[in-house]
Design a protein around this motif. Structure first.
Motif, short mmCIF file in Angstrom:
data_model
loop_
_atom_site.label_atom_id
_atom_site.label_comp_id
_atom_site.label_asym_id
_atom_site.label_seq_id
_atom_site.Cartn_x
_atom_site.Cartn_y
_atom_site.Cartn_z
N CYS A 58 1.03 -1.02 -0.14
CA CYS A 58 0.32 -0.27 -0.02
C CYS A 58 1.00 1.45 -0.02
O CYS A 58 -0.10 2.12 -0.30
CB CYS A 58 -0.73 -0.27 0.93
N CYS A 70 -2.77 -3.60 5.77
CA CYS A 70 -2.27 -5.28 4.97
C CYS A 70 -2.43 -6.03 5.60
O CYS A 70 -3.07 -7.42 5.51
CB CYS A 70 -1.27 -4.31 4.27
N HIS A 77 -10.68 -6.86 3.43
CA HIS A 77 -9.32 -6.73 2.12
C HIS A 77 -10.45 -6.46 1.03
O HIS A 77 -10.10 -6.59 0.05
CB HIS A 77 -8.53 -8.01 2.11
N LEU A 101 -8.69 -1.94 3.56
CA LEU A 101 -6.97 -1.59 3.01
C LEU A 101 -6.97 0.06 2.84
O LEU A 101 -8.15 0.87 2.64
CB LEU A 101 -6.84 -2.04 2.57
#
Length: 166
Positions: A58, A70, A77, A101
């Motif tokens: 990310c 993450c 997710h 996320l």
């Protein structure tokens, strides 16, 4: 003013939001601190600068290959919130309302500052989406001219994923 104090004030005043008077107050405060505390502070700053990484997924700051967000299996997710900077991620995270996320672009497109789409982590975002688990992308980008340009570019790139809600 001693050369050492001048050097310390000069270095502190290079930080954003720190003028010369504040820099002088910080330098004088360091003199009042015990040497061990100052050494712990400088060590922490040095370790931070030398050991910090960006999450491979990310682009968030982390001291690991993948950041704790993450790696957290309890988070959603299937949803990614796209932000400009790590500070934006931290602001949203502090609300304790979002459980998905994130994806940190690392800035916004700004031709005046020489920041092109290729300078941002847009390809990394598209790679994540292409893996197929992502169902929704939330674009949390500023409404400045640069932010709007970035949004327009992101929307055109995300059209290649018709099953993803933006």
């Amino acid at each position: 003013m001693s050369k050492l104090l001048q050097d310390a004030v000069s270095e502190f005043s290079r930080l954003p939001g720190i003028g010369r008077r504040t820099a002088l107050r910080l330098a004088m405060h360091l003199l009042k601190m015990d040497k061990e505390s100052v050494e712990q502070m400088t060590s922490a700053i040095s370790r931070f600068r030398n050991e910090i990484r960006y999450c491979s997924e990310c682009n968030n700051l982390s001291d690991l290959e993948r950041c704790p967000i993450c790696s957290n299996l309890e988070r959603d997710h299937s949803t990614i919130c796209v932000v400009e900077q790590v500070g934006d991620l931290m602001s949203i995270e502090n609300t304790h309302q979002y459980r998905g996320l994130y994806h940190v672009l690392g800035g916004v497109i700004s031709p005046m500052q020489g920041i092109a789409p290729s300078d941002l982590k847009i390809d990394l975002l598209c790679d994540r989406i292409a893996e197929g688990e992502v169902k929704e992308v939330i674009l949390a980008i500023s409404t400045s001219v640069e932010g709007e340009t970035t949004l327009f570019y992101l929307m055109s790139r995300l059209r290649q994923f018709p099953a993803v809600k933006v």
